[in-house]
Design an enzyme around this catalytic site. Structure first.
Site, PDB file in Angstrom:
ATOM      1  N   ASN A  11       0.834  -1.206   0.000  1.00  0.00           N
ATOM      2  CA  ASN A  11       0.000   0.000   0.000  1.00  0.00           C
ATOM      3  C   ASN A  11       0.859   1.243   0.000  1.00  0.00           C
ATOM      4  OD1 ASN A  11      -2.416  -1.530   0.343  1.00  0.00           O
ATOM      5  ND2 ASN A  11      -2.137  -1.542   2.559  1.00  0.00           N
ATOM      6  N   GLY A  39       1.887  -1.080   3.670  1.00  0.00           N
ATOM      7  CA  GLY A  39       1.202  -2.352   3.471  1.00  0.00           C
ATOM      8  C   GLY A  39       1.826  -3.378   4.397  1.00  0.00           C
ATOM      9  N   GLY A  41       2.186  -6.581   4.238  1.00  0.00           N
ATOM     10  CA  GLY A  41       3.088  -7.510   3.578  1.00  0.00           C
ATOM     11  C   GLY A  41       4.417  -6.868   3.247  1.00  0.00           C
ATOM     12  N   GLY A 221       1.737  -4.167  22.851  1.00  0.00           N
ATOM     13  CA  GLY A 221       2.261  -2.828  23.028  1.00  0.00           C
ATOM     14  C   GLY A 221       3.220  -2.725  24.191  1.00  0.00           C
ATOM     15  N   ASP A 245       5.554   7.073  16.799  1.00  0.00           N
ATOM     16  CA  ASP A 245       4.580   6.540  15.846  1.00  0.00           C
ATOM     17  C   ASP A 245       4.635   5.015  15.929  1.00  0.00           C
ATOM     18  OD1 ASP A 245       2.962   5.840  13.723  1.00  0.00           O
ATOM     19  OD2 ASP A 245       4.029   7.000  12.221  1.00  0.00           O
ATOM     20  N   ASP A 251       4.532  -4.789  12.363  1.00  0.00           N
ATOM     21  CA  ASP A 251       5.115  -5.385  11.163  1.00  0.00           C
ATOM     22  C   ASP A 251       6.619  -5.569  11.312  1.00  0.00           C
ATOM     23  OD1 ASP A 251       2.630  -5.445   9.942  1.00  0.00           O
ATOM     24  OD2 ASP A 251       2.889  -3.495   8.990  1.00  0.00           O
TER      25      ASP A 251
END
Length: 314
Positions: A11, A39, A41, A221, A245, A251
């Site tokens: 993305n 994205g 992936g 988290g 952030d 990921d």
């Protein structure tokens, strides 16, 4: 060393900073939007590659400037992107991401070209997968393709990791060929609801594993991450940092985890510690893919992905 194969989404992220995330029906003023490659992936593939592992990616982008930019980043990370298909009839997938002053986020994803990925693309992308390799999957592409990819890799002796994000609406064989399920505290509750198993996210790490027939790692988290190894509950504390952030943290964790597990023996606790250190660096930076650290940036005490047998204290 083994190869990490990733089948998943690509993305372009539209990032907006806000003082606080909007509530239902509320409008808040944000910063000017910036655009960056992402994205789930793509992020996980970049993380595994920056951790020092050979990575091959299967996915799709639109025939547009965003798609070309994403391919440049994948190539720059030394990822084999020869099985990323360029779709002329759909735009590159888009994620709209709002990030508040505490680093928390809200994300809306429009799949775009990701929805055009086909079974033939998956077959071609996994043609070289073999025993000892690792396959990483997420749920930003059609679930049927996720099941297909897991089945192919498992049948050839590869180790299959599924990051069940976004949380699925139904299971329906999704976990049949999965060796390791990685979820956050919200996603594990969704899966528990689908399975009819109550409990806190810590309890569910243990109780859902025999139900699903897979090992589970739950990230939470600031609480750190949790799993069960040889019947023993394992907690890896989060590294305390000032988060800017959190968008790419999960990921980064998955990609570094996969890199560390792309060897033998596979030491899950060591891999979780390694991944935790990498994700801590990621949250100190802005953005998703561009925030992912290179292996050389991690503290010297972090295990190399080529040495996953590090002895970790209980």
């Amino acid at each position: 060393m083994s190869t990490v194969f990733v089948v998943g989404s690509l993305n372009i992220d539209q990032n907006i900073r806000v003082h606080s995330l909007p509530r239902a029906g509320e409008t808040v003023r944000g910063s000017d939007a910036t655009f960056s490659p992402g994205g789930k992936g793509g992020n996980q593939a970049v993380a595994a590659a920056r951790a020092g592992t050979d990575v091959r990616f299967t996915g799709a982008v639109g025939d547009d400037a965003h798609g070309r930019r994403i391919l440049e980043v994948l190539t720059g990370a030394r990822i084999d992107a020869s099985h990323v298909r360029i779709i002329g009839t759909a735009a590159t997938g888009t994620a709209v991401i709002a990030v508040d002053d505490q680093g928390e986020n809200q994300i809306i994803v429009s799949p775009g070209a990701n929805s055009a990925l086909t079974a033939g693309d998956v077959d071609a992308g996994l043609a070289a997968v073999q025993a000892g390799d690792v396959l990483v999957l997420q749920l930003e592409i059609p679930a049927a393709l996720v099941r297909q990819a897991a089945r192919i890799a498992k049948s050839r002796g590869a180790f299959v990791i599924l990051n069940a994000a976004p949380a699925p609406e139904q299971i329906d064989g999704l976990l049949d060929d999965v060796d390791l399920l990685v979820v956050n505290e919200q996603e594990i509750q969704v899966l528990a609801g689908l399975a009819g198993v109550p409990g806190s996210h810590r309890e569910l790490v243990r109780t859902l594993a025999p139900v699903f027939g897979t090992d589970i790692v739950c990230t939470a988290g600031a609480e750190g991450s949790f799993t069960v190894v040889d019947g023993n509950f394992v907690h890896v504390p989060a590294t305390k940092v000032a988060a800017k952030d959190t968008t790419g943290a999960g990921d980064t964790f998955v990609g570094y985890l996969a890199s560390c597990l792309a060897g033998s023996p596979r030491e899950l606790r060591a891999a979780m510690i390694y991944a935790t250190r990498a994700s801590a660096l990621a949250v100190m930076r802005i953005g998703a893919m561009e925030s992912i650290p290179w292996q050389r940036e991690l503290p010297a005490s972090a295990p190399s992905p080529a040495m996953p047998s590090l002895v970790v204290p209980n």
